[in-house]
Motif scaffolding. Sequence first.
Motif, PDB file in Angstrom:
ATOM      1  N   ALA A 101       0.887  -1.258   0.076  1.00 13.40           N
ATOM      2  CA  ALA A 101      -0.022   0.076  -0.042  1.00 13.40           C
ATOM      3  C   ALA A 101       0.898   1.525   0.027  1.00 13.40           C
ATOM      4  CB  ALA A 101      -0.810  -0.023   1.365  1.00 13.40           C
ATOM      5  N   ASP A 102       0.375   2.421  -0.306  1.00 18.31           N
ATOM      6  CA  ASP A 102       0.942   3.658  -0.305  1.00 18.31           C
ATOM      7  C   ASP A 102       0.914   4.238   1.075  1.00 18.31           C
ATOM      8  OD1 ASP A 102       1.562   3.888  -3.775  1.00 18.31           O
ATOM      9  OD2 ASP A 102      -0.598   3.426  -3.398  1.00 18.31           O
ATOM     10  N   GLU A 103      -0.054   4.091   1.723  1.00 18.67           N
ATOM     11  CA  GLU A 103      -0.266   4.923   2.983  1.00 18.67           C
ATOM     12  C   GLU A 103      -0.647   3.770   4.109  1.00 18.67           C
ATOM     13  OE1 GLU A 103      -2.981   7.968   2.715  1.00 18.67           O
ATOM     14  OE2 GLU A 103      -2.747   8.538   0.783  1.00 18.67           O
ATOM     15  N   TYR A 104      -0.370   4.211   5.222  1.00 18.15           N
ATOM     16  CA  TYR A 104      -0.521   3.019   6.330  1.00 18.15           C
ATOM     17  C   TYR A 104      -0.958   4.313   7.659  1.00 18.15           C
ATOM     18  CZ  TYR A 104       1.692  -0.480   3.925  1.00 18.15           C
ATOM     19  OH  TYR A 104       2.272  -1.395   2.837  1.00 18.15           O
ATOM     20  N   GLN A 105      -1.803   3.808   8.429  1.00 22.62           N
ATOM     21  CA  GLN A 105      -2.321   4.403   9.587  1.00 22.62           C
ATOM     22  C   GLN A 105      -2.175   3.460  10.929  1.00 22.62           C
ATOM     23  OE1 GLN A 105      -2.987   7.763   9.937  1.00 22.62           O
ATOM     24  NE2 GLN A 105      -2.637   8.165   7.988  1.00 22.62           N
ATOM     25  N   GLY A 106      -2.038   4.008  12.099  1.00 22.33           N
ATOM     26  CA  GLY A 106      -2.018   3.330  13.489  1.00 22.33           C
ATOM     27  C   GLY A 106      -0.704   2.434  13.540  1.00 22.33           C
ATOM     28  N   VAL A 107       0.286   2.999  13.177  1.00 23.73           N
ATOM     29  CA  VAL A 107       1.675   2.202  13.353  1.00 23.73           C
ATOM     30  C   VAL A 107       2.120   2.934  14.563  1.00 23.73           C
ATOM     31  CG1 VAL A 107       3.961   1.926  12.376  1.00 23.73           C
ATOM     32  CG2 VAL A 107       1.860   1.792  10.856  1.00 23.73           C
ATOM     33  N   ASP A 108       2.378   2.099  15.465  1.00 25.80           N
ATOM     34  CA  ASP A 108       2.900   2.700  16.859  1.00 25.80           C
ATOM     35  C   ASP A 108       4.483   2.839  16.819  1.00 25.80           C
ATOM     36  OD1 ASP A 108       0.332   2.244  17.940  1.00 25.80           O
ATOM     37  OD2 ASP A 108       0.979   0.029  18.470  1.00 25.80           O
ATOM     38  N   LYS A 109       5.310   2.210  16.161  1.00 27.03           N
ATOM     39  CA  LYS A 109       6.743   2.725  16.070  1.00 27.03           C
ATOM     40  C   LYS A 109       7.245   2.550  14.660  1.00 27.03           C
ATOM     41  CE  LYS A 109       7.931  -1.994  17.838  1.00 27.03           C
ATOM     42  NZ  LYS A 109       8.820  -2.698  18.790  1.00 27.03           N
ATOM     43  N   ILE A 110       7.967   3.528  14.395  1.00 30.75           N
ATOM     44  CA  ILE A 110       8.608   3.590  12.904  1.00 30.75           C
ATOM     45  C   ILE A 110      10.246   3.674  13.226  1.00 30.75           C
ATOM     46  CG2 ILE A 110       8.645   4.706  10.810  1.00 30.75           C
ATOM     47  CD1 ILE A 110       6.108   5.808  11.527  1.00 30.75           C
ATOM     48  N   ASP A 239       1.236  10.406  10.070  1.00 31.79           N
ATOM     49  CA  ASP A 239       1.162  11.619   9.686  1.00 31.79           C
ATOM     50  C   ASP A 239       2.559  12.193   9.330  1.00 31.79           C
ATOM     51  OD1 ASP A 239       2.592  12.006  12.014  1.00 31.79           O
ATOM     52  OD2 ASP A 239       1.098  12.849  13.146  1.00 31.79           O
ATOM     53  N   THR A 240       3.420  11.083   8.513  1.00 36.28           N
ATOM     54  CA  THR A 240       4.829  11.586   8.201  1.00 36.28           C
ATOM     55  C   THR A 240       4.926  10.807   6.659  1.00 36.28           C
ATOM     56  OG1 THR A 240       5.562  11.519  10.352  1.00 36.28           O
ATOM     57  CG2 THR A 240       7.096  11.053   8.608  1.00 36.28           C
ATOM     58  N   LEU A 241       5.388  11.770   5.811  1.00 38.75           N
ATOM     59  CA  LEU A 241       5.697  11.328   4.528  1.00 38.75           C
ATOM     60  C   LEU A 241       7.258  11.066   4.388  1.00 38.75           C
ATOM     61  CD1 LEU A 241       4.049  11.124   1.501  1.00 38.75           C
ATOM     62  CD2 LEU A 241       5.332  13.354   1.175  1.00 38.75           C
ATOM     63  N   PHE A 242       7.553   9.841   3.705  1.00 40.66           N
ATOM     64  CA  PHE A 242       8.952   9.308   3.640  1.00 40.66           C
ATOM     65  C   PHE A 242       9.418   9.276   2.295  1.00 40.66           C
ATOM     66  CE2 PHE A 242       7.379   7.709   7.737  1.00 40.66           C
ATOM     67  CZ  PHE A 242       8.380   7.848   8.526  1.00 40.66           C
ATOM     68  N   LEU A 243      10.508   9.579   2.011  1.00 37.30           N
ATOM     69  CA  LEU A 243      11.080   9.579   0.594  1.00 37.30           C
ATOM     70  C   LEU A 243      12.520  10.115   0.666  1.00 37.30           C
ATOM     71  CD1 LEU A 243       9.982  12.583  -1.657  1.00 37.30           C
ATOM     72  CD2 LEU A 243       9.360  12.591   0.783  1.00 37.30           C
ATOM     73  N   HIS A 244      13.140   9.970  -0.781  1.00 41.52           N
ATOM     74  CA  HIS A 244      14.664  10.203  -0.660  1.00 41.52           C
ATOM     75  C   HIS A 244      15.058  11.510  -0.729  1.00 41.52           C
ATOM     76  CE1 HIS A 244      18.722   9.045  -1.381  1.00 41.52           C
ATOM     77  NE2 HIS A 244      18.760   9.744  -2.363  1.00 41.52           N
ATOM     78  N   GLY A 245      14.428  12.314  -1.579  1.00 43.16           N
ATOM     79  CA  GLY A 245      14.992  13.677  -1.711  1.00 43.16           C
ATOM     80  C   GLY A 245      14.012  14.575  -1.092  1.00 43.16           C
ATOM     81  N   GLY A 246      12.824  14.917  -1.804  1.00 50.00           N
ATOM     82  CA  GLY A 246      11.941  15.821  -0.988  1.00 50.00           C
ATOM     83  C   GLY A 246      10.826  16.278  -2.197  1.00 50.00           C
ATOM     84  N   ILE A 247       9.891  16.683  -1.459  1.00 46.44           N
ATOM     85  CA  ILE A 247       8.564  17.005  -2.253  1.00 46.44           C
ATOM     86  C   ILE A 247       8.772  18.409  -2.436  1.00 46.44           C
ATOM     87  CG2 ILE A 247       6.042  17.441  -2.271  1.00 46.44           C
ATOM     88  CD1 ILE A 247       6.845  14.703  -2.864  1.00 46.44           C
ATOM     89  N   SER A 248       8.580  19.117  -3.736  1.00 47.89           N
ATOM     90  CA  SER A 248       8.719  20.312  -4.216  1.00 47.89           C
ATOM     91  C   SER A 248       7.363  20.858  -4.538  1.00 47.89           C
ATOM     92  CB  SER A 248       9.529  20.843  -5.387  1.00 47.89           C
ATOM     93  OG  SER A 248       9.028  20.164  -6.659  1.00 47.89           O
ATOM     94  N   GLN A 249       7.228  22.282  -4.538  1.00 45.83           N
ATOM     95  CA  GLN A 249       5.913  23.082  -5.036  1.00 45.83           C
ATOM     96  C   GLN A 249       5.226  22.576  -6.146  1.00 45.83           C
ATOM     97  OE1 GLN A 249       3.835  25.288  -3.172  1.00 45.83           O
ATOM     98  NE2 GLN A 249       2.418  25.110  -4.573  1.00 45.83           N
ATOM     99  N   GLU A 250       6.378  22.177  -7.033  1.00 46.60           N
ATOM    100  CA  GLU A 250       5.945  21.269  -8.460  1.00 46.60           C
ATOM    101  C   GLU A 250       4.928  20.276  -8.482  1.00 46.60           C
ATOM    102  OE1 GLU A 250       7.840  20.474 -12.823  1.00 46.60           O
ATOM    103  OE2 GLU A 250       9.339  21.255 -11.209  1.00 46.60           O
TER     104      GLU A 250
END
Length: 372
Positions: A101-110, A239-250
């Motif tokens: 899945a692309d999204e997960y909720q209710g994860v207690d520890k990361i 409530d956290t987004l994970f990726l390598h570089g970053g998300i830009s305004q584009e």
Amino acid sequence: MPVDSTLKAASLCLTGILALQAPTVQAQTEQDTNAETQASTNSRISDGPYLFLNPKAERADWICKGEHKQTRVNQGKLSRPEHCGQLPEPSLNPQAKEVLADEYQGVDKIVALSDVHGQYEVLIQLLRQHKIIDQKNNWAFGKGHMVMTGDMFDRGPRVNEVLWFMYKLDKQAKAAGGQLHLLMGNHEQMVMRGDLRYVNDKYQTASRLLDRSYDALYGQDSELGQWLRSKHTIVKINDTLFLHGGISQEWVDRELTLAKANRLYRENIDKSKAELKQDEQLNFLFFGNGPTWYRGYFKPDFDIQELANILDYFKIKRIVVGHTSQTRVLGLFDNRVVAIDSSIKKGLSGELLLIEKDQLIRGQYDGTQTRL
């Protein structure tokens, strides 16, 4: 001509000939020395396993002290040949290529880390110190989620060991009720499309003996290649987004979704740079301001309003990124951006990020944990 003059002329002629020959002899000697040194280096290299699935996955390929060897795959188990060091002996996972899945909720520890770049020993030490794995390198994080935000490939000398280790954790985490999120970074994408500028010299031996270019060692007909091609580039957990570089305004302007972007990455990762640049959307995703290359958060003129727009777009509190090297896990903009590329690639130490009940914690190399 007098005898003395004749001898003198002959001597000068011989000296000239020797002078002309000397550089050639010296160059040949240097070439022979370099060849001997390379042969000696190759004879010490062990690497593998590599498992190719076409037409059948019956034998695994290994490099043992500079020699190509094969072993039979026995009921999904890969056993290394004798006298082949401590190379991985993985068990195959029939579910390895399932798309998550692309999204997960209710994860207690990361737990999250990034940019390992083939530094297997640092990776193992760091995960052991924080009890993500046990002393036998097995999953010990229970129902927690582990995120690797890309760049396992290139630079370091033990990329293959890192990959098989992560392959094992992928299976063990799921069996324990947890999850491994292996995200693609720019160096995974580079290798897949044949950009091999940063590959460690060690892997030239494997490439030569197996008669495959380095990228083909992880091609679509290989076990690790198929596994990697099933992975996402971006994931949202709580409530956290994970990726390598970053998300830009584009990204926001293009109104992209995680599902669409991850699908486009998977479908196009084998295309050449020229092919990707012909498509406007793929050009954005794979290069420039795209999620695997973007470094905007670390520039002095970064607009904080842009970050607010991005957080609101994804309905998140923070973004966790690698790619831009730091000396430690670092929080920016009141921890709304967390940088986790802690320079593991240097092979000396590293850090990881722990998120527990919305607390952000720096996991240091000696096992110390401090609030971010």
